[in-house]
Design a protein around this motif. Structure first.
Motif, PDB file in Angstrom:
ATOM      1  N   ASN A  87      48.664  59.073  50.028  1.00 27.61           N
ATOM      2  CA  ASN A  87      47.896  57.847  49.779  1.00 27.61           C
ATOM      3  C   ASN A  87      47.399  57.240  51.092  1.00 27.61           C
ATOM      4  OD1 ASN A  87      48.366  58.086  47.035  1.00 27.61           O
ATOM      5  ND2 ASN A  87      50.123  56.689  47.041  1.00 27.61           N
ATOM      6  N   PHE A  88      48.244  57.286  52.114  1.00 26.23           N
ATOM      7  CA  PHE A  88      47.864  56.744  53.411  1.00 26.23           C
ATOM      8  C   PHE A  88      46.724  57.559  54.015  1.00 26.23           C
ATOM      9  CE2 PHE A  88      49.016  55.996  58.069  1.00 26.23           C
ATOM     10  CZ  PHE A  88      48.522  54.703  58.092  1.00 26.23           C
ATOM     11  N   ALA A  89      46.796  58.875  53.895  1.00 23.73           N
ATOM     12  CA  ALA A  89      45.726  59.733  54.405  1.00 23.73           C
ATOM     13  C   ALA A  89      44.401  59.394  53.740  1.00 23.73           C
ATOM     14  CB  ALA A  89      46.074  61.203  54.183  1.00 23.73           C
ATOM     15  N   THR A  90      44.437  59.200  52.433  1.00 19.65           N
ATOM     16  CA  THR A  90      43.225  58.856  51.692  1.00 19.65           C
ATOM     17  C   THR A  90      42.682  57.506  52.141  1.00 19.65           C
ATOM     18  OG1 THR A  90      43.999  60.133  49.782  1.00 19.65           O
ATOM     19  CG2 THR A  90      42.269  58.505  49.384  1.00 19.65           C
ATOM     20  N   ARG A  91      43.568  56.561  52.373  1.00 20.52           N
ATOM     21  CA  ARG A  91      43.148  55.239  52.840  1.00 20.52           C
ATOM     22  C   ARG A  91      42.531  55.314  54.232  1.00 20.52           C
ATOM     23  NH1 ARG A  91      47.243  50.724  54.807  1.00 20.52           N
ATOM     24  NH2 ARG A  91      45.770  49.106  55.465  1.00 20.52           N
ATOM     25  N   LEU A  92      43.147  56.066  55.131  1.00 19.43           N
ATOM     26  CA  LEU A  92      42.595  56.219  56.472  1.00 19.43           C
ATOM     27  C   LEU A  92      41.195  56.821  56.417  1.00 19.43           C
ATOM     28  CD1 LEU A  92      45.736  57.604  58.345  1.00 19.43           C
ATOM     29  CD2 LEU A  92      44.724  55.329  58.627  1.00 19.43           C
ATOM     30  N   ASP A  93      41.011  57.799  55.546  1.00 23.24           N
ATOM     31  CA  ASP A  93      39.703  58.418  55.405  1.00 23.24           C
ATOM     32  C   ASP A  93      38.681  57.404  54.894  1.00 23.24           C
ATOM     33  OD1 ASP A  93      38.004  60.843  55.376  1.00 23.24           O
ATOM     34  OD2 ASP A  93      37.980  60.493  53.226  1.00 23.24           O
ATOM     35  N   ARG A  94      39.099  56.595  53.938  1.00 25.71           N
ATOM     36  CA  ARG A  94      38.191  55.570  53.391  1.00 25.71           C
ATOM     37  C   ARG A  94      37.784  54.564  54.460  1.00 25.71           C
ATOM     38  NH1 ARG A  94      41.355  53.967  49.818  1.00 25.71           N
ATOM     39  NH2 ARG A  94      42.030  51.977  50.681  1.00 25.71           N
ATOM     40  N   LEU A  95      38.709  54.253  55.376  1.00 26.01           N
ATOM     41  CA  LEU A  95      38.429  53.303  56.444  1.00 26.01           C
ATOM     42  C   LEU A  95      37.732  53.950  57.638  1.00 26.01           C
ATOM     43  CD1 LEU A  95      41.796  51.301  56.438  1.00 26.01           C
ATOM     44  CD2 LEU A  95      39.579  50.520  55.578  1.00 26.01           C
ATOM     45  N   GLY A  96      37.634  55.271  57.614  1.00 25.53           N
ATOM     46  CA  GLY A  96      36.989  55.970  58.717  1.00 25.53           C
ATOM     47  C   GLY A  96      37.834  56.074  59.969  1.00 25.53           C
ATOM     48  N   VAL A  97      39.155  56.016  59.823  1.00 20.44           N
ATOM     49  CA  VAL A  97      40.058  56.148  60.972  1.00 20.44           C
ATOM     50  C   VAL A  97      40.284  57.631  61.255  1.00 20.44           C
ATOM     51  CG1 VAL A  97      42.337  55.611  61.905  1.00 20.44           C
ATOM     52  CG2 VAL A  97      41.198  53.988  60.373  1.00 20.44           C
ATOM     53  N   ALA A  98      40.013  58.050  62.482  1.00 22.56           N
ATOM     54  CA  ALA A  98      40.170  59.458  62.844  1.00 22.56           C
ATOM     55  C   ALA A  98      41.621  59.901  62.703  1.00 22.56           C
ATOM     56  CB  ALA A  98      39.689  59.691  64.277  1.00 22.56           C
ATOM     57  N   MET A  99      41.800  61.145  62.249  1.00 21.02           N
ATOM     58  CA  MET A  99      43.141  61.695  62.056  1.00 21.02           C
ATOM     59  C   MET A  99      43.266  63.071  62.684  1.00 21.02           C
ATOM     60  SD  MET A  99      44.133  60.982  58.048  1.00 21.02           S
ATOM     61  CE  MET A  99      42.476  60.901  57.368  1.00 21.02           C
TER      62      MET A  99
END
Length: 243
Positions: A150-162
């Motif tokens: 869920n956190f990975a999906t949220r980071l992607d939605r916010l455009g935070v690089a991973m």
């Protein structure tokens, strides 16, 4: 009078190439809710000392020229930084204001504790996905996989690089069907820059010995280089850069 934000840390150090781009000032915070069988870091808050954000920033400032020249920055790791979200957020924010690249190394298990303000001060998240199989994840870490995804999906939605980190443990996380499922999941996340497949090692054995606890993976072999490359290629086959 302004309140002083403090946190519990284990140590800090400088590293190159493994904790984000360039040379990094790496802050190791204390405490983690997971109990990964191969862990070499700190589980307990008591394993450390209290420091103020000002003290941390003073140490970072000593390294500023070295960090910026190398294209590096500051990485907060652990333990689990999101166990101390207020402290972590303030360090990240202060570093961001100082013009330093910021990275957060986390399992994502406590991703709900990272508010949008904390993530806005984070240039890169090093997200450790321990396994893509629910049962294996629970046996390996004592926690649940769902919060991390869920956190990975949220980071992607916010455009935070991973950068995704995946520890390859023979007999535990080497199932190619599970790895292919993870590769498919990661390939759908546009903000993932790369996957680092990290071969299992036994550096955690000393910590278990010091605690008087049997090291559960003492007899587990390190993965063969060919297997490590096979796993990396699995991610590449889905269009994801893997190292």
């Amino acid at each position: 009078m302004t309140a002083v934000t403090t946190g519990r840390i284990h140590s800090w150090d400088l590293s190159t190439g493994v904790d984000g781009p360039g040379t990094r000032f790496v802050l190791f915070v204390s405490g983690c809710p997971l109990r990964c069988l191969y862990c070499a870091n700190t589980w307990h808050m008591r394993d450390g000392r209290d420091v103020s954000v000002d003290e941390v920033m003073a140490e970072i400032e000593k390294c500023r020229a070295f960090l910026t020249t190398s294209g590096g920055g500051v990485t907060i790791t652990g333990g689990e930084p999101l166990l101390q979200p207020a402290f972590t957020a303030e360090v990240l924010s202060r570093c961001k204001e100082a013009g330093l690249h910021t990275a957060l190394d986390t399992s994502g298990f406590l991703g709900d504790r990272a508010d949008d303000e904390l993530l806005a001060a984070t240039d890169l998240v090093l997200l450790d996905i321990k396994s893509f199989d629910i049962d294996t994840y629970r046996k390996l870490t004592g926690g649940r996989l769902g919060p991390t995804l869920n956190f990975a999906t949220r980071l992607d939605r916010l455009g935070v690089a991973m950068w995704i980190r995946y520890v390859l443990v023979p007999g535990w996380t080497d199932d190619l069907r599970s790895i292919d499922g993870l590769a498919q999941f990661v390939a759908q996340l546009g903000s993932v820059d790369r996957v680092d497949v990290l071969p299992f090692h036994k550096l955690g054995a000393g910590k278990y010995d010091a605690l008087g606890v049997p090291f559960p993976l003492r007899d587990t072999p390190v993965p063969e280089p060919a297997m490590t490359e096979t796993v990396r290629q699995c991610f590449r086959d889905h269009g994801v850069s893997a190292y």
